[in-house]
Write a protein that holds these residues in place. Structure first.
Motif, mmCIF file in Angstrom:
data_model
loop_
_atom_site.group_PDB
_atom_site.id
_atom_site.type_symbol
_atom_site.label_atom_id
_atom_site.label_comp_id
_atom_site.label_asym_id
_atom_site.label_seq_id
_atom_site.Cartn_x
_atom_site.Cartn_y
_atom_site.Cartn_z
ATOM 1 N N ILE A 55 -0.975 7.627 -14.421
ATOM 2 C CA ILE A 55 -2.304 7.228 -14.144
ATOM 3 C C ILE A 55 -2.859 8.368 -13.564
ATOM 4 C CG2 ILE A 55 -3.933 5.889 -12.800
ATOM 5 C CD1 ILE A 55 -1.709 3.857 -12.364
ATOM 6 N N THR A 56 -4.221 8.850 -14.118
ATOM 7 C CA THR A 56 -4.937 10.010 -13.776
ATOM 8 C C THR A 56 -6.248 9.559 -13.428
ATOM 9 O OG1 THR A 56 -3.918 11.482 -15.398
ATOM 10 C CG2 THR A 56 -5.908 12.100 -14.971
ATOM 11 N N LEU A 57 -6.656 10.012 -12.262
ATOM 12 C CA LEU A 57 -7.719 9.792 -11.606
ATOM 13 C C LEU A 57 -8.614 11.009 -11.546
ATOM 14 C CD1 LEU A 57 -6.411 7.963 -8.371
ATOM 15 C CD2 LEU A 57 -7.320 6.871 -10.543
ATOM 16 N N GLU A 98 -8.923 13.024 1.380
ATOM 17 C CA GLU A 98 -7.561 12.973 2.097
ATOM 18 C C GLU A 98 -6.950 11.657 1.417
ATOM 19 O OE1 GLU A 98 -6.358 14.868 4.904
ATOM 20 O OE2 GLU A 98 -7.833 16.063 4.533
ATOM 21 N N TYR A 99 -5.633 11.526 1.504
ATOM 22 C CA TYR A 99 -4.917 10.401 0.634
ATOM 23 C C TYR A 99 -3.644 10.302 1.552
ATOM 24 C CZ TYR A 99 -2.255 13.828 -1.694
ATOM 25 O OH TYR A 99 -1.345 14.876 -1.922
ATOM 26 N N GLN A 100 -3.050 8.914 1.393
ATOM 27 C CA GLN A 100 -1.773 8.567 1.534
ATOM 28 C C GLN A 100 -0.992 7.877 0.652
ATOM 29 O OE1 GLN A 100 -1.917 5.992 5.153
ATOM 30 N NE2 GLN A 100 -2.845 7.526 6.453
ATOM 31 N N VAL A 101 0.330 7.974 0.449
ATOM 32 C CA VAL A 101 0.936 7.224 -0.668
ATOM 33 C C VAL A 101 1.990 6.692 0.066
ATOM 34 C CG1 VAL A 101 2.376 7.564 -2.676
ATOM 35 C CG2 VAL A 101 0.428 8.946 -2.330
ATOM 36 N N PHE A 102 2.260 5.064 -0.273
ATOM 37 C CA PHE A 102 3.340 4.541 0.504
ATOM 38 C C PHE A 102 3.646 3.386 -0.596
ATOM 39 C CE2 PHE A 102 -0.814 3.273 2.109
ATOM 40 C CZ PHE A 102 -0.800 1.825 2.079
ATOM 41 N N THR A 103 4.584 2.636 -0.274
ATOM 42 C CA THR A 103 4.969 1.477 -1.319
ATOM 43 C C THR A 103 4.939 0.156 -0.248
ATOM 44 O OG1 THR A 103 7.458 1.836 -0.392
ATOM 45 C CG2 THR A 103 6.587 2.657 -2.394
ATOM 46 N N LEU A 104 4.869 -0.926 -0.900
ATOM 47 C CA LEU A 104 4.991 -2.428 -0.061
ATOM 48 C C LEU A 104 5.662 -3.117 -0.962
ATOM 49 C CD1 LEU A 104 0.989 -2.766 0.198
ATOM 50 C CD2 LEU A 104 2.533 -2.067 2.016
ATOM 51 N N LYS A 105 6.472 -4.250 -0.155
ATOM 52 C CA LYS A 105 7.343 -5.294 -0.871
ATOM 53 C C LYS A 105 6.729 -6.473 -1.090
ATOM 54 C CE LYS A 105 11.229 -2.700 -0.391
ATOM 55 N NZ LYS A 105 11.702 -2.345 -1.477
ATOM 56 N N SER A 106 7.402 -7.313 -1.893
ATOM 57 C CA SER A 106 6.986 -8.711 -2.265
ATOM 58 C C SER A 106 5.611 -8.894 -2.694
ATOM 59 C CB SER A 106 7.242 -9.593 -0.976
ATOM 60 O OG SER A 106 8.560 -9.445 -0.668
ATOM 61 N N PRO A 107 5.310 -8.699 -4.143
ATOM 62 C CA PRO A 107 6.000 -7.767 -4.894
ATOM 63 C C PRO A 107 5.936 -6.196 -4.801
ATOM 64 C CG PRO A 107 3.806 -8.116 -5.846
ATOM 65 C CD PRO A 107 3.868 -8.855 -4.159
ATOM 66 N N ASP A 108 6.776 -5.738 -5.157
ATOM 67 C CA ASP A 108 7.148 -4.246 -4.875
ATOM 68 C C ASP A 108 5.694 -3.391 -5.469
ATOM 69 O OD1 ASP A 108 9.306 -4.289 -3.808
ATOM 70 O OD2 ASP A 108 10.560 -3.962 -5.797
ATOM 71 N N ARG A 109 5.173 -2.644 -4.755
ATOM 72 C CA ARG A 109 3.834 -1.878 -5.113
ATOM 73 C C ARG A 109 3.804 -0.431 -4.666
ATOM 74 N NH1 ARG A 109 0.482 -6.309 -2.130
ATOM 75 N NH2 ARG A 109 2.569 -6.222 -1.076
ATOM 76 N N LEU A 110 3.215 0.442 -5.326
ATOM 77 C CA LEU A 110 2.920 1.811 -5.087
ATOM 78 C C LEU A 110 1.582 1.745 -4.644
ATOM 79 C CD1 LEU A 110 3.961 4.864 -4.739
ATOM 80 C CD2 LEU A 110 2.859 5.195 -7.166
ATOM 81 N N VAL A 153 -3.020 -2.910 -12.181
ATOM 82 C CA VAL A 153 -3.952 -1.755 -11.458
ATOM 83 C C VAL A 153 -4.834 -2.840 -10.623
ATOM 84 C CG1 VAL A 153 -5.135 0.038 -11.315
ATOM 85 C CG2 VAL A 153 -3.365 0.219 -12.931
ATOM 86 N N ASP A 154 -4.749 -2.413 -9.218
ATOM 87 C CA ASP A 154 -5.507 -3.365 -8.545
ATOM 88 C C ASP A 154 -6.463 -2.156 -7.542
ATOM 89 O OD1 ASP A 154 -4.702 -5.860 -9.319
ATOM 90 O OD2 ASP A 154 -2.934 -5.715 -8.162
ATOM 91 N N ASP A 155 -7.758 -2.504 -7.112
ATOM 92 C CA ASP A 155 -8.559 -1.823 -6.429
ATOM 93 C C ASP A 155 -8.978 -2.667 -5.324
ATOM 94 O OD1 ASP A 155 -11.596 -2.673 -6.890
ATOM 95 O OD2 ASP A 155 -10.374 -2.425 -8.942
#
Length: 70
Positions: free
Chosen positions: A17-19, A26-38, A64-66
């Motif tokens: 994915i290119t933005l 400033e940005y943060q990248v992290f993962t979430l579970k149930s369901p697995d997401r970036l 892709v969700d926003d």
């Protein structure tokens, strides 16, 4: 600052994915579970694109969700 374009290249083993942004946020990248997401959290960035553009995604990328908080 705004998102000016989003490009998605889905593939069977990985997706890209290119933005294109009007600045450098400033940005943060992290993962979430149930369901697995970036999650890519872009501070102070407005998404002014049609959100239904992400509906035709195939390959290893499922969706892709926003979300925005103003």
């Amino acid at each position: 600052m705004t998102v000016e374009a989003v490009r998605v290249w889905p593939g069977p083993n990985f997706s890209r994915i290119t933005l294109e942004l009007s600045g450098s946020p400033e940005y943060q990248v992290f993962t979430l579970k149930s369901p697995d997401r970036l999650v890519l959290d872009l501070d102070g960035v407005l998404l002014l694109l049609a959100s239904d553009a992400s509906r035709a995604i195939t390959g290893s990328l499922m969706s892709v969700d926003d979300a925005q908080s103003l």
